[in-house]
Design a protein around this motif. Structure first.
Motif, PDB file in Angstrom:
ATOM      1  N   ILE A   7      17.838  61.166  67.278  1.00 39.16           N
ATOM      2  CA  ILE A   7      17.670  60.151  66.229  1.00 39.16           C
ATOM      3  C   ILE A   7      17.095  60.796  64.972  1.00 39.16           C
ATOM      4  CG2 ILE A   7      16.502  58.000  65.604  1.00 39.16           C
ATOM      5  CD1 ILE A   7      18.861  57.654  67.559  1.00 39.16           C
ATOM      6  N   ILE A   8      16.211  61.751  65.141  1.00 40.38           N
ATOM      7  CA  ILE A   8      15.676  62.479  63.981  1.00 40.38           C
ATOM      8  C   ILE A   8      16.800  63.255  63.289  1.00 40.38           C
ATOM      9  CG2 ILE A   8      14.129  64.351  63.271  1.00 40.38           C
ATOM     10  CD1 ILE A   8      12.215  63.334  65.517  1.00 40.38           C
ATOM     11  N   LYS A   9      17.672  63.886  64.077  1.00 46.17           N
ATOM     12  CA  LYS A   9      18.820  64.593  63.491  1.00 46.17           C
ATOM     13  C   LYS A   9      19.768  63.609  62.814  1.00 46.17           C
ATOM     14  CE  LYS A   9      18.654  68.433  66.708  1.00 46.17           C
ATOM     15  NZ  LYS A   9      19.248  69.036  67.914  1.00 46.17           N
ATOM     16  N   LEU A  13      20.934  63.888  58.908  1.00 44.96           N
ATOM     17  CA  LEU A  13      22.355  64.013  58.558  1.00 44.96           C
ATOM     18  C   LEU A  13      22.838  62.813  57.756  1.00 44.96           C
ATOM     19  CD1 LEU A  13      23.613  65.363  61.991  1.00 44.96           C
ATOM     20  CD2 LEU A  13      23.696  66.609  59.818  1.00 44.96           C
ATOM     21  N   TYR A  14      22.479  61.620  58.204  1.00 47.04           N
ATOM     22  CA  TYR A  14      22.955  60.404  57.554  1.00 47.04           C
ATOM     23  C   TYR A  14      22.374  60.260  56.146  1.00 47.04           C
ATOM     24  CZ  TYR A  14      24.586  55.583  57.237  1.00 47.04           C
ATOM     25  OH  TYR A  14      25.218  54.428  56.853  1.00 47.04           O
ATOM     26  N   LEU A  15      21.067  60.514  56.025  1.00 48.45           N
ATOM     27  CA  LEU A  15      20.442  60.411  54.703  1.00 48.45           C
ATOM     28  C   LEU A  15      20.920  61.523  53.774  1.00 48.45           C
ATOM     29  CD1 LEU A  15      16.860  59.286  55.763  1.00 48.45           C
ATOM     30  CD2 LEU A  15      18.701  57.872  54.823  1.00 48.45           C
ATOM     31  N   ALA A 121      26.330  62.818  62.236  1.00 50.46           N
ATOM     32  CA  ALA A 121      25.260  61.834  62.410  1.00 50.46           C
ATOM     33  C   ALA A 121      25.632  60.824  63.491  1.00 50.46           C
ATOM     34  CB  ALA A 121      24.964  61.125  61.089  1.00 50.46           C
ATOM     35  N   ILE A 122      26.864  60.351  63.464  1.00 54.74           N
ATOM     36  CA  ILE A 122      27.310  59.383  64.467  1.00 54.74           C
ATOM     37  C   ILE A 122      27.337  60.028  65.851  1.00 54.74           C
ATOM     38  CG2 ILE A 122      29.321  58.049  65.241  1.00 54.74           C
ATOM     39  CD1 ILE A 122      29.757  57.352  62.250  1.00 54.74           C
ATOM     40  N   TYR A 123      27.742  61.265  65.936  1.00 55.15           N
ATOM     41  CA  TYR A 123      27.718  61.974  67.223  1.00 55.15           C
ATOM     42  C   TYR A 123      26.311  61.951  67.816  1.00 55.15           C
ATOM     43  CZ  TYR A 123      27.507  65.853  70.485  1.00 55.15           C
ATOM     44  OH  TYR A 123      27.271  66.624  71.594  1.00 55.15           O
ATOM     45  N   ALA A 130      19.429  59.688  72.655  1.00 48.77           N
ATOM     46  CA  ALA A 130      19.652  58.559  71.747  1.00 48.77           C
ATOM     47  C   ALA A 130      20.019  57.307  72.535  1.00 48.77           C
ATOM     48  CB  ALA A 130      20.754  58.887  70.745  1.00 48.77           C
ATOM     49  N   LEU A 131      20.774  57.466  73.612  1.00 47.70           N
ATOM     50  CA  LEU A 131      21.114  56.305  74.442  1.00 47.70           C
ATOM     51  C   LEU A 131      19.853  55.683  75.033  1.00 47.70           C
ATOM     52  CD1 LEU A 131      24.364  57.619  76.164  1.00 47.70           C
ATOM     53  CD2 LEU A 131      24.156  56.060  74.218  1.00 47.70           C
TER      54      LEU A 131
END
Length: 146
Positions: A7-9, A13-15, A121-123, A130-131
């Motif tokens: 989630i940190i990654k 990536l997303y930001l 990011a989605i990966y 993450a799950l």
């Protein structure tokens, strides 16, 4: 609950994709406005730079809201909304290659990098830690069993 590494990654990536998108938009706004002004249908309907800026701000706000619900609230619904929007965005990106307002030149290269960042990011949202985050199961500390 402590955020897992995935989630940190995802956050990073997303930001990063959002920041790169904002920079790309700011750099390309003049060129995009010029191209928009050359299309009679858009001129007749009153589309101009203002609609471009308003659309960008609305899109950025939606992306930040989705990020918040995924990263802070661990929302499965937001995760799947993001996946759906990403898939729609891929289709739209492919369709825009021949369009006058589609990304061209350096902007196209940046758009492809942004898409890669978003995909990575989605990966991260589908990795095992993450799950657990989305299922609200705290991770097990490996030191517990020593």
């Amino acid at each position: 609950m402590i955020k897992p590494a995935s989630i940190i990654k995802f956050d990073r990536l997303y930001l990063a994709a959002l920041v790169l998108g904002a920079v790309n938009f700011a750099v390309e706004l003049g060129s995009l406005s010029d191209r928009l002004a050359q299309i009679p249908e858009y001129i007749a309907n009153g589309f101009g730079t203002g609609i471009l800026i308003a659309s960008f701000i609305a899109g950025l706000a939606i992306n930040l809201l989705i990020w918040f619900f995924i990263s802070v609230r661990a929302s499965k619904v937001a995760k799947w909304i993001l996946v759906a929007l990403f898939a729609i965005g891929l289709v739209q990106m492919v369709r825009s290659f021949g369009h006058a307002l589609g990304p061209q030149g350096f902007s196209l290269a940046v758009t492809l990098v942004i898409t890669g960042l978003q995909a990575a990011a989605i990966y991260m949202l589908f990795r095992p830690d993450a799950l657990s985050w989305f299922n609200r199961n705290p991770p097990v500390d490996p030191d517990t069993f020593r």
